[in-house]
Structures are given as C-alpha cells and as structure tokens.
Design a protein around this motif. Structure first.
Motif, PDB file in Angstrom:
ATOM      1  N   SER A  23       0.824  -1.211   0.000  1.00 54.89           N
ATOM      2  CA  SER A  23       0.000   0.000   0.000  1.00 54.89           C
ATOM      3  C   SER A  23       0.858   1.261   0.000  1.00 54.89           C
ATOM      4  CB  SER A  23      -0.928   0.003   1.217  1.00 54.89           C
ATOM      5  OG  SER A  23      -1.885  -1.038   1.119  1.00 54.89           O
ATOM      6  N   HIS A  24       2.101   1.153   0.518  1.00 48.32           N
ATOM      7  CA  HIS A  24       3.058   2.264   0.491  1.00 48.32           C
ATOM      8  C   HIS A  24       3.930   2.218  -0.764  1.00 48.32           C
ATOM      9  CE1 HIS A  24       2.013   2.686   4.785  1.00 48.32           C
ATOM     10  NE2 HIS A  24       2.513   3.909   4.684  1.00 48.32           N
ATOM     11  N   ARG A  25       3.580   1.375  -1.726  1.00 44.29           N
ATOM     12  CA  ARG A  25       4.359   1.169  -2.951  1.00 44.29           C
ATOM     13  C   ARG A  25       5.729   0.579  -2.635  1.00 44.29           C
ATOM     14  NH1 ARG A  25      -0.144   2.365  -3.982  1.00 44.29           N
ATOM     15  NH2 ARG A  25      -0.914   3.802  -5.577  1.00 44.29           N
ATOM     16  N   GLY A  26       5.781  -0.198  -1.562  1.00 42.49           N
ATOM     17  CA  GLY A  26       7.039  -0.814  -1.165  1.00 42.49           C
ATOM     18  C   GLY A  26       7.020  -2.313  -1.349  1.00 42.49           C
ATOM     19  N   THR A  27       8.086  -2.964  -0.899  1.00 42.39           N
ATOM     20  CA  THR A  27       8.218  -4.414  -1.013  1.00 42.39           C
ATOM     21  C   THR A  27       8.684  -4.985   0.319  1.00 42.39           C
ATOM     22  OG1 THR A  27      10.522  -4.260  -1.756  1.00 42.39           O
ATOM     23  CG2 THR A  27       8.812  -4.267  -3.467  1.00 42.39           C
ATOM     24  N   ILE A  28       8.459  -6.278   0.485  1.00 45.43           N
ATOM     25  CA  ILE A  28       8.959  -6.988   1.652  1.00 45.43           C
ATOM     26  C   ILE A  28       9.446  -8.349   1.189  1.00 45.43           C
ATOM     27  CG2 ILE A  28       6.644  -7.855   2.228  1.00 45.43           C
ATOM     28  CD1 ILE A  28       7.469  -7.758   5.177  1.00 45.43           C
ATOM     29  N   GLU A  29      10.567  -8.783   1.736  1.00 47.24           N
ATOM     30  CA  GLU A  29      11.132 -10.072   1.357  1.00 47.24           C
ATOM     31  C   GLU A  29      11.754 -10.724   2.570  1.00 47.24           C
ATOM     32  OE1 GLU A  29      15.423  -8.344  -0.261  1.00 47.24           O
ATOM     33  OE2 GLU A  29      13.878  -8.969  -1.692  1.00 47.24           O
ATOM     34  N   VAL A  30      11.916 -12.022   2.499  1.00 45.16           N
ATOM     35  CA  VAL A  30      12.515 -12.781   3.596  1.00 45.16           C
ATOM     36  C   VAL A  30      13.805 -13.411   3.117  1.00 45.16           C
ATOM     37  CG1 VAL A  30      11.138 -14.837   3.019  1.00 45.16           C
ATOM     38  CG2 VAL A  30      12.139 -14.616   5.298  1.00 45.16           C
ATOM     39  N   ASP A  31      14.801 -13.392   3.986  1.00 47.44           N
ATOM     40  CA  ASP A  31      16.087 -14.015   3.704  1.00 47.44           C
ATOM     41  C   ASP A  31      16.402 -14.945   4.866  1.00 47.44           C
ATOM     42  OD1 ASP A  31      18.588 -14.746   2.891  1.00 47.44           O
ATOM     43  OD2 ASP A  31      19.571 -12.850   3.421  1.00 47.44           O
ATOM     44  N   ALA A  32      16.413 -16.240   4.605  1.00 46.30           N
ATOM     45  CA  ALA A  32      16.686 -17.241   5.643  1.00 46.30           C
ATOM     46  C   ALA A  32      17.918 -18.026   5.249  1.00 46.30           C
ATOM     47  CB  ALA A  32      15.482 -18.162   5.821  1.00 46.30           C
ATOM     48  N   ALA A  33      19.065 -17.547   5.688  1.00 48.00           N
ATOM     49  CA  ALA A  33      20.337 -18.200   5.377  1.00 48.00           C
ATOM     50  C   ALA A  33      20.999 -18.639   6.672  1.00 48.00           C
ATOM     51  CB  ALA A  33      21.255 -17.247   4.614  1.00 48.00           C
ATOM     52  N   GLY A  34      21.441 -19.891   6.678  1.00 49.16           N
ATOM     53  CA  GLY A  34      22.072 -20.416   7.883  1.00 49.16           C
ATOM     54  C   GLY A  34      21.087 -20.451   9.033  1.00 49.16           C
ATOM     55  N   ASN A  35      21.482 -19.880  10.164  1.00 47.98           N
ATOM     56  CA  ASN A  35      20.634 -19.869  11.351  1.00 47.98           C
ATOM     57  C   ASN A  35      20.145 -18.450  11.639  1.00 47.98           C
ATOM     58  OD1 ASN A  35      19.395 -21.191  13.602  1.00 47.98           O
ATOM     59  ND2 ASN A  35      20.944 -20.290  14.937  1.00 47.98           N
ATOM     60  N   ARG A  36      19.863 -17.701  10.583  1.00 47.54           N
ATOM     61  CA  ARG A  36      19.431 -16.313  10.765  1.00 47.54           C
ATOM     62  C   ARG A  36      18.320 -15.993   9.765  1.00 47.54           C
ATOM     63  NH1 ARG A  36      21.052 -12.145  13.667  1.00 47.54           N
ATOM     64  NH2 ARG A  36      20.935  -9.988  12.908  1.00 47.54           N
ATOM     65  N   ILE A  37      17.284 -15.348  10.262  1.00 51.21           N
ATOM     66  CA  ILE A  37      16.140 -14.955   9.439  1.00 51.21           C
ATOM     67  C   ILE A  37      16.072 -13.439   9.419  1.00 51.21           C
ATOM     68  CG2 ILE A  37      13.639 -15.098   9.138  1.00 51.21           C
ATOM     69  CD1 ILE A  37      13.741 -17.659  10.874  1.00 51.21           C
ATOM     70  N   ALA A  38      15.979 -12.869   8.237  1.00 57.15           N
ATOM     71  CA  ALA A  38      15.864 -11.415   8.101  1.00 57.15           C
ATOM     72  C   ALA A  38      14.660 -11.089   7.229  1.00 57.15           C
ATOM     73  CB  ALA A  38      17.139 -10.829   7.490  1.00 57.15           C
ATOM     74  N   LEU A  39      13.794 -10.243   7.737  1.00 53.09           N
ATOM     75  CA  LEU A  39      12.650  -9.736   6.982  1.00 53.09           C
ATOM     76  C   LEU A  39      12.949  -8.286   6.640  1.00 53.09           C
ATOM     77  CD1 LEU A  39       9.959 -11.407   9.168  1.00 53.09           C
ATOM     78  CD2 LEU A  39      10.090 -11.699   6.710  1.00 53.09           C
ATOM     79  N   ARG A  40      12.996  -7.982   5.339  1.00 48.62           N
ATOM     80  CA  ARG A  40      13.456  -6.673   4.881  1.00 48.62           C
ATOM     81  C   ARG A  40      12.334  -5.949   4.132  1.00 48.62           C
ATOM     82  NH1 ARG A  40      17.338  -8.494   2.751  1.00 48.62           N
ATOM     83  NH2 ARG A  40      18.851  -8.140   4.416  1.00 48.62           N
ATOM     84  N   VAL A  41      12.014  -4.747   4.606  1.00 48.42           N
ATOM     85  CA  VAL A  41      10.997  -3.906   3.976  1.00 48.42           C
ATOM     86  C   VAL A  41      11.695  -2.726   3.317  1.00 48.42           C
ATOM     87  CG1 VAL A  41       8.916  -2.528   4.320  1.00 48.42           C
ATOM     88  CG2 VAL A  41       9.323  -4.560   5.740  1.00 48.42           C
ATOM     89  N   ARG A  42      11.420  -2.514   2.034  1.00 51.02           N
ATOM     90  CA  ARG A  42      11.966  -1.366   1.307  1.00 51.02           C
ATOM     91  C   ARG A  42      10.803  -0.449   0.948  1.00 51.02           C
ATOM     92  NH1 ARG A  42      16.490  -0.077  -1.993  1.00 51.02           N
ATOM     93  NH2 ARG A  42      17.390  -2.115  -1.525  1.00 51.02           N
ATOM     94  N   LEU A  43      10.911   0.820   1.348  1.00 51.43           N
ATOM     95  CA  LEU A  43       9.839   1.782   1.141  1.00 51.43           C
ATOM     96  C   LEU A  43      10.354   2.989   0.373  1.00 51.43           C
ATOM     97  CD1 LEU A  43       8.450   1.870   4.801  1.00 51.43           C
ATOM     98  CD2 LEU A  43       7.376   0.708   2.867  1.00 51.43           C
ATOM     99  N   PRO A  44       9.575   3.499  -0.587  1.00 50.62           N
ATOM    100  CA  PRO A  44       9.924   4.792  -1.172  1.00 50.62           C
ATOM    101  C   PRO A  44       9.759   5.880  -0.122  1.00 50.62           C
ATOM    102  CG  PRO A  44       7.766   4.104  -1.915  1.00 50.62           C
ATOM    103  CD  PRO A  44       8.323   2.956  -1.137  1.00 50.62           C
ATOM    104  N   ARG A  45      10.517   6.955  -0.243  1.00 45.35           N
ATOM    105  CA  ARG A  45      10.433   8.013   0.782  1.00 45.35           C
ATOM    106  C   ARG A  45       9.052   8.677   0.796  1.00 45.35           C
ATOM    107  NH1 ARG A  45      14.909   9.185   3.629  1.00 45.35           N
ATOM    108  NH2 ARG A  45      16.883   8.381   2.767  1.00 45.35           N
TER     109      ARG A  45
END
Length: 375
Positions: free
Chosen positions: A348-370
C-alpha cells in the motif's frame, strides 16, 4: 473429477452449430445430433454462421469445408480471430479426398478434427458427445467458481462487520480492567485486572488483523494516509513497547542515514510491530532481535528485522500467506496474519517486503519509497 448426469440438470442446453450450404446435409446432421439437452442451430453460409455466433454460446461447430463465398477454412480463421468464438471447437466435414495439405490447413485454421463423407453416424455422435460433456463441465466449474467466490466475499464481509461490532464491547472490557487498579489495592483483583487487560488487548489486535484482512481482500488493498514522518521515531516507539512487554528479551535498534519521508505513521508502526512480534514469538529465545533502519539511499529507506532461527525450505515460499503461522504452530498468540498484513501494508506504500533465511538467521526486509505515492 467424476461427473454425474444429474450435475447438469439445472444447466441450460448446450448449443451445436451446423454449417453447410446444402439443405439435405443440414437435415441429416441435425437428425444425428438431435437429443435432449442439445439445441441445434443451422446456417447455410459462413456469413449466416457468424450471425448465429454473435447470439449463441456454441459448444461445438460442425463446418462444411466446401462452401461458396466463404469456405470452412475462412470461417474458422474468422472465428479464431474473435475473443467470443476463439475457444469454440470446430470439426470440419468434407467430401474431399484425404489430402495432407488440406489437413494441415484445416488444423492450422483451428480445427480439432475432420469427418469425411459418407459420415458414420455412431462416430459423429461419439465425437459430439465428448465436446458436449466438456462444455458442460466447463460451465459447471465456472458456475461453482462464481458461487464460491460470492460465498467467500460474503464471509469476508461478515468477518469485517463482526470485527467492527466486537470492538465496542471489547473497549468497555479493557476500560473496566484499566479502571480496577484505581478502585482497589487487593493483589488478587489487581492480578485479575492485569490478565483481563492483556487478554483484551490481544483480542483487539486480532480483531484489527481481521479487519485489515477484509480490507485487503475486499477493497483491493489497505488504504494509507501519508504525512511527513521520521522512521526512527516510529520504530523506536515500537521497540520500546515490545521491550516493556518482553522484558526478558533483548531488542537492539540500529539506525543510519536520513530516515525522513512521507508515510502513514500508524501503518508503518504496524509493519514494524508485526515483524518484531514475529521475531520474538518464533525466533531463538536466547538470541537478540536486531532492528536495522537504513536511510542512506536517496529515494528509499529500509527496515530490516533479523533474529536467530530457521524456516524449513518447504515453508519459506509461503511465509506471507494468511493463517500460515497459525496452522504450523497450532495454538498461537494470533491468527497467523502478521506477515501477510505487513506485506499488504508495504504494498500500500508502494514498497516491497522479502525474507532471507540463510544459515541460522532470518531477516525480513521492507523497502519503502520516501513518499508513499511514489513507486
């Protein structure tokens, strides 16, 4: 899929189009194909056939190849060029010899089969019945899809109405629980009031998730109202709230760059809260939750929530599906809508979200336009 004759009882008859310039051929084919549940439409030319196709939804067209003005191949090519008639199966009927060049041209123009005169009656009926049955199945599936889509829409509308109506009595319960500590110092009553308030707030969050789910499904997305805001201020408040409710867990906030922009501050806080809550609930309880804010890019900012843990490979493609977490973990502190709603809000903010699960670490990354209105 097993289809019974009774399944088609309430469906309208299927229509079969017969095209031939000779009246006796039309009469003969009509006699062979006439039966209950089948409407026969005849045409003496390609032009007349096209007129019928504008009016009728045709399950099968039997087309004579050799006709004056417009032959069967030309009619088939015109049918294939129109969206309404593109999917109509065509069986060519011909008195000519078996010519490979004619066969190739016929199939190239869209034929599904050839019948050669003199026609074998049993063969005609068998071939036609196959296409009639396929057409009935197609209509049955389309009807079921329409009914189920409407049922789902009504169910989601009911959920939205129910969630909205539940908020008023719930607000009274939460307000009463918050009022009790002002009225008494009895430790037992205070413990009951604390549990009531905590349960009420948890229920309020679940109702909010239900309403957001309904907005996303029924309205095509969750509306946002963008205003100037500072991402660090928004997320810092969320981190402090979770630190107070999870005092035994460590949450570290790391920020860099310019974090100013135009967003819906409440919805951005909801994204951050859903991601942090997900990390606290499903991550390694002995490891900290790291929250990163990156504003070094000119046009975008990033919010990343990382924690120790793993996601099974067969689950990874579906982490943003609604109710997924609830199904995996059985009884949960929510409905399994947190990541789904976070993705809807990011979009809804024209952004994206993705998940990165490598090894024993999970990262959820949200990228938003200003600015929420800019892609």
């Amino acid at each position: 899929m097993t289809v019974r004759p009774s399944d088609f009882a309430e469906l309208p008859p299927v229509t079969c189009l017969i095209v031939d310039d000779l009246e006796e051929n039309l009469i003969a084919l009509s006699a062979l194909l006439r039966r209950d549940g089948v409407t026969l439409v005849t045409a003496r030319s390609g032009a007349e056939a096209l007129e019928h196709l504008l009016v009728h939804d045709v399950a099968l067209a039997l087309v004579d190849v050799q006709m004056p003005d417009m032959d069967g191949f030309e009619l088939a090519e015109l049918m294939r060029g129109t969206e309404r008639t593109r999917q109509v199966p065509i069986i060519f009927v011909t008195a000519g010899a078996r010519d490979e060049h004619r066969l190739f041209r016929g199939y190239e123009s869209g034929a599904v089969d050839f019948l050669y005169k003199p026609i074998e009656p049993h063969l005609v009926r068998s071939k036609a019945d196959v296409f009639f049955q396929l057409y009935r199945q197609k209509r049955r599936l389309a009807q079921e899809l329409k009914e189920r889509t409407e049922t789902l829409r009504l169910s989601e509308m009911f959920s939205a109405m129910l969630g909205h109506d539940l908020r008023n009595p719930l607000a009274t319960i939460i307000g009463s629980a918050q009022l009790l500590p002002r009225m008494t110092r009895d430790p037992e009553i205070l413990r009951v009031a604390e549990r009531m308030e905590a349960s009420g707030m948890r229920m309020n969050r679940m109702i909010g998730d239900m309403l957001d789910l309904a907005r996303a499904r029924l309205a095509g997305g969750i509306p946002v109202h963008a205003e100037p805001a500072d991402l660090r201020v928004i997320v810092d408040k969320v981190v402090q709230e979770y630190a107070a409710t999870w005092p035994h867990r460590r949450i570290d906030l790391h920020a860099s760059g310019d974090l100013a922009g135009e967003w819906d501050a409440d919805r951005i806080a909801q994204i951050a809260g859903n991601l942090v809550g997900n990390a606290l609930q499903h991550g390694d309880a002995e490891a900290p939750v790291d929250v990163f804010l990156d504003g070094r890019e000119r046009a975008t900012v990033e919010l990343t929530v990382a924690n120790a843990g793993t996601i099974p490979d067969d689950v990874l493609p579906y982490v943003f599906d609604p109710f997924r977490r609830a199904r995996q973990h059985g009884r949960s502190d929510g409905l399994g809508l947190g990541l789904y709603i976070a993705r809807q809000l990011a979009q809804s903010h024209r952004g994206t979200i993705e998940v990165d699960a490598a090894g024993n670490r999970i990262a959820l990354r949200v990228r938003l336009p200003r600015r929420a209105g800019e892609a």
